[in-house]
Design a protein around this motif. Structure first.
Motif, PDB file in Angstrom:
ATOM      1  N   VAL A   4      21.435   1.699 -13.814  1.00  0.00           N
ATOM      2  CA  VAL A   4      20.933   0.637 -12.865  1.00  0.00           C
ATOM      3  C   VAL A   4      20.201   0.933 -13.032  1.00  0.00           C
ATOM      4  CG1 VAL A   4      20.795   1.604 -10.744  1.00  0.00           C
ATOM      5  CG2 VAL A   4      23.195   2.278 -11.563  1.00  0.00           C
ATOM      6  N   GLU A   5      19.155  -0.603 -12.666  1.00  0.00           N
ATOM      7  CA  GLU A   5      18.238  -0.808 -12.233  1.00  0.00           C
ATOM      8  C   GLU A   5      17.558  -1.105 -10.897  1.00  0.00           C
ATOM      9  OE1 GLU A   5      15.184  -4.603 -13.708  1.00  0.00           O
ATOM     10  OE2 GLU A   5      16.493  -4.339 -14.941  1.00  0.00           O
ATOM     11  N   ILE A   6      16.892  -0.673 -10.502  1.00  0.00           N
ATOM     12  CA  ILE A   6      15.751  -0.671  -9.180  1.00  0.00           C
ATOM     13  C   ILE A   6      14.417  -1.076  -8.761  1.00  0.00           C
ATOM     14  CG2 ILE A   6      15.814   0.531  -6.524  1.00  0.00           C
ATOM     15  CD1 ILE A   6      18.019   2.434  -8.171  1.00  0.00           C
ATOM     16  N   ILE A   7      14.828  -1.878  -8.464  1.00  0.00           N
ATOM     17  CA  ILE A   7      13.523  -3.250  -8.024  1.00  0.00           C
ATOM     18  C   ILE A   7      12.733  -2.617  -6.925  1.00  0.00           C
ATOM     19  CG2 ILE A   7      12.311  -5.840  -8.123  1.00  0.00           C
ATOM     20  CD1 ILE A   7      14.228  -5.654 -10.877  1.00  0.00           C
ATOM     21  N   LEU A   8      11.592  -2.736  -7.083  1.00  0.00           N
ATOM     22  CA  LEU A   8      11.073  -2.593  -5.442  1.00  0.00           C
ATOM     23  C   LEU A   8       9.545  -3.916  -4.728  1.00  0.00           C
ATOM     24  CD1 LEU A   8      10.408   0.820  -5.038  1.00  0.00           C
ATOM     25  CD2 LEU A   8      12.332  -0.260  -4.345  1.00  0.00           C
ATOM     26  N   SER A   9      10.632  -4.347  -4.437  1.00  0.00           N
ATOM     27  CA  SER A   9       9.800  -5.279  -4.487  1.00  0.00           C
ATOM     28  C   SER A   9       8.378  -5.658  -3.222  1.00  0.00           C
ATOM     29  CB  SER A   9       9.865  -6.868  -4.730  1.00  0.00           C
ATOM     30  OG  SER A   9      11.158  -7.605  -3.675  1.00  0.00           O
ATOM     31  N   ASP A  10       7.407  -6.527  -2.867  1.00  0.00           N
ATOM     32  CA  ASP A  10       7.087  -6.374  -1.444  1.00  0.00           C
ATOM     33  C   ASP A  10       6.760  -5.100  -1.336  1.00  0.00           C
ATOM     34  OD1 ASP A  10       6.865  -8.852  -2.193  1.00  0.00           O
ATOM     35  OD2 ASP A  10       8.271  -9.274  -0.766  1.00  0.00           O
ATOM     36  N   PHE A  11       6.438  -4.345  -1.886  1.00  0.00           N
ATOM     37  CA  PHE A  11       6.639  -2.740  -1.668  1.00  0.00           C
ATOM     38  C   PHE A  11       5.056  -2.893  -1.478  1.00  0.00           C
ATOM     39  CE2 PHE A  11       5.911   2.240  -2.504  1.00  0.00           C
ATOM     40  CZ  PHE A  11       6.868   2.126  -1.424  1.00  0.00           C
ATOM     41  N   LYS A  12       4.660  -2.167  -0.064  1.00  0.00           N
ATOM     42  CA  LYS A  12       3.413  -1.610   0.242  1.00  0.00           C
ATOM     43  C   LYS A  12       2.329  -0.082  -0.717  1.00  0.00           C
ATOM     44  CE  LYS A  12       3.513  -3.793   4.708  1.00  0.00           C
ATOM     45  NZ  LYS A  12       3.176  -4.403   4.554  1.00  0.00           N
ATOM     46  N   LYS A  13       1.504  -0.879  -1.214  1.00  0.00           N
ATOM     47  CA  LYS A  13       0.382   0.352  -2.043  1.00  0.00           C
ATOM     48  C   LYS A  13       0.738   1.665  -0.945  1.00  0.00           C
ATOM     49  CE  LYS A  13      -4.367  -1.475  -1.765  1.00  0.00           C
ATOM     50  NZ  LYS A  13      -4.914  -2.123  -2.278  1.00  0.00           N
ATOM     51  N   GLU A  14      -0.096   1.158  -0.315  1.00  0.00           N
ATOM     52  CA  GLU A  14      -0.082   2.181   0.952  1.00  0.00           C
ATOM     53  C   GLU A  14       1.385   3.573   0.659  1.00  0.00           C
ATOM     54  OE1 GLU A  14      -0.364  -0.617   2.434  1.00  0.00           O
ATOM     55  OE2 GLU A  14      -2.727  -1.200   1.758  1.00  0.00           O
ATOM     56  N   LYS A  15       2.328   2.799   0.841  1.00  0.00           N
ATOM     57  CA  LYS A  15       3.566   4.183   0.767  1.00  0.00           C
ATOM     58  C   LYS A  15       3.495   4.497  -0.557  1.00  0.00           C
ATOM     59  CE  LYS A  15       4.897   1.343   4.968  1.00  0.00           C
ATOM     60  NZ  LYS A  15       6.960   0.908   5.524  1.00  0.00           N
ATOM     61  N   LEU A  16       2.848   4.060  -2.048  1.00  0.00           N
ATOM     62  CA  LEU A  16       3.164   4.534  -3.016  1.00  0.00           C
ATOM     63  C   LEU A  16       3.655   5.903  -2.905  1.00  0.00           C
ATOM     64  CD1 LEU A  16       4.126   3.676  -6.026  1.00  0.00           C
ATOM     65  CD2 LEU A  16       1.339   3.402  -6.128  1.00  0.00           C
ATOM     66  N   GLU A  17       2.113   6.675  -2.555  1.00  0.00           N
ATOM     67  CA  GLU A  17       1.729   8.392  -2.668  1.00  0.00           C
ATOM     68  C   GLU A  17       3.296   9.256  -1.634  1.00  0.00           C
ATOM     69  OE1 GLU A  17      -0.989   9.820  -4.153  1.00  0.00           O
ATOM     70  OE2 GLU A  17      -1.724   8.346  -4.907  1.00  0.00           O
ATOM     71  N   ALA A  18       3.585   8.264  -0.969  1.00  0.00           N
ATOM     72  CA  ALA A  18       4.668   9.001  -0.236  1.00  0.00           C
ATOM     73  C   ALA A  18       5.911   8.749  -0.975  1.00  0.00           C
ATOM     74  CB  ALA A  18       4.998   7.683   1.759  1.00  0.00           C
ATOM     75  N   VAL A  80      14.977   6.624 -16.062  1.00  0.00           N
ATOM     76  CA  VAL A  80      12.761   6.146 -16.811  1.00  0.00           C
ATOM     77  C   VAL A  80      12.791   5.466 -15.753  1.00  0.00           C
ATOM     78  CG1 VAL A  80      11.976   4.645 -18.090  1.00  0.00           C
ATOM     79  CG2 VAL A  80      13.312   5.315 -18.592  1.00  0.00           C
ATOM     80  N   ILE A  81      11.921   5.289 -14.920  1.00  0.00           N
ATOM     81  CA  ILE A  81      10.341   5.707 -14.065  1.00  0.00           C
ATOM     82  C   ILE A  81      10.212   4.618 -14.829  1.00  0.00           C
ATOM     83  CG2 ILE A  81       9.749   5.465 -11.355  1.00  0.00           C
ATOM     84  CD1 ILE A  81      11.144   7.740 -10.808  1.00  0.00           C
ATOM     85  N   ALA A  82       9.574   3.017 -14.295  1.00  0.00           N
ATOM     86  CA  ALA A  82       8.788   2.296 -15.028  1.00  0.00           C
ATOM     87  C   ALA A  82       7.981   1.521 -13.579  1.00  0.00           C
ATOM     88  CB  ALA A  82       9.039   1.276 -16.115  1.00  0.00           C
ATOM     89  N   GLY A  83       6.650   1.982 -13.969  1.00  0.00           N
ATOM     90  CA  GLY A  83       5.392   1.006 -12.486  1.00  0.00           C
ATOM     91  C   GLY A  83       4.639   0.004 -13.088  1.00  0.00           C
ATOM     92  N   VAL A  84       4.581  -1.327 -12.982  1.00  0.00           N
ATOM     93  CA  VAL A  84       3.917  -2.314 -13.184  1.00  0.00           C
ATOM     94  C   VAL A  84       3.512  -2.359 -11.609  1.00  0.00           C
ATOM     95  CG1 VAL A  84       3.855  -4.925 -14.172  1.00  0.00           C
ATOM     96  CG2 VAL A  84       5.561  -3.093 -14.865  1.00  0.00           C
ATOM     97  N   LEU A  85       2.123  -1.817 -11.578  1.00  0.00           N
ATOM     98  CA  LEU A  85       1.468  -2.349  -9.790  1.00  0.00           C
ATOM     99  C   LEU A  85       0.366  -3.765 -10.046  1.00  0.00           C
ATOM    100  CD1 LEU A  85       2.266  -1.088  -7.398  1.00  0.00           C
ATOM    101  CD2 LEU A  85       0.069  -0.237  -7.438  1.00  0.00           C
ATOM    102  N   ILE A  86       0.247  -4.807  -9.858  1.00  0.00           N
ATOM    103  CA  ILE A  86      -0.511  -5.870  -9.793  1.00  0.00           C
ATOM    104  C   ILE A  86      -1.105  -6.163  -8.283  1.00  0.00           C
ATOM    105  CG2 ILE A  86      -1.051  -8.396 -10.491  1.00  0.00           C
ATOM    106  CD1 ILE A  86       1.364  -7.906 -12.218  1.00  0.00           C
ATOM    107  N   ILE A  87      -1.752  -4.955  -7.594  1.00  0.00           N
ATOM    108  CA  ILE A  87      -2.628  -5.157  -6.323  1.00  0.00           C
ATOM    109  C   ILE A  87      -3.969  -6.473  -6.860  1.00  0.00           C
ATOM    110  CG2 ILE A  87      -3.412  -4.066  -4.529  1.00  0.00           C
ATOM    111  CD1 ILE A  87      -2.621  -1.864  -5.780  1.00  0.00           C
ATOM    112  N   GLN A  88      -3.383  -7.271  -5.016  1.00  0.00           N
ATOM    113  CA  GLN A  88      -4.589  -8.232  -5.414  1.00  0.00           C
ATOM    114  C   GLN A  88      -5.718  -7.820  -4.181  1.00  0.00           C
ATOM    115  OE1 GLN A  88      -2.805 -12.600  -4.899  1.00  0.00           O
ATOM    116  NE2 GLN A  88      -2.051 -11.806  -7.214  1.00  0.00           N
TER     117      GLN A  88
END
Length: 88
Positions: A4-18, A80-88
């Motif tokens: 199973v692959e779950i992709i979060l797109s347009d996820f706000k970086k402010e909510k990452l810690e939560a 496996v939780i893989a994170g790739v974050l590209i924040i501008q």
């Protein structure tokens, strides 16, 4: 075996810690392995060494955590939780 692959797109970086610490509660789960690169320390670190996930992955970064299981209503095994974050 199914994957199973779950992709979060347009996820706000402010909510990452939560998401990481409150919803998924990764610090309470059995982590088999993890890998992040800390550009400030200029070395690889484990999830247990991460002090601020948002800062570590900003402005861009990658990392992963391998869990024995992740309870999400049902128990997912070998996650496996893989994170790739590209924040501008």
């Amino acid at each position: 075996m199914e994957n199973v692959e779950i992709i979060l797109s347009d996820f706000k970086k402010e909510k990452l810690e939560a998401l990481i610490y409150e919803k998924l509660q990764l610090t309470k789960l059995r982590i088999q392995s993890s890998h992040f690169y800390d550009p400030n320390l200029q070395r690889d670190i484990e999830f247990s060494e991460v002090k601020n996930i948002k800062e570590l992955l900003s402005p861009k970064g990658t990392g992963h955590v391998v869990l024995e299981q992740l309870p999400l209503g049902i128990s997912l095994k070998n996650v496996v939780i893989a994170g790739v974050l590209i924040i501008q």
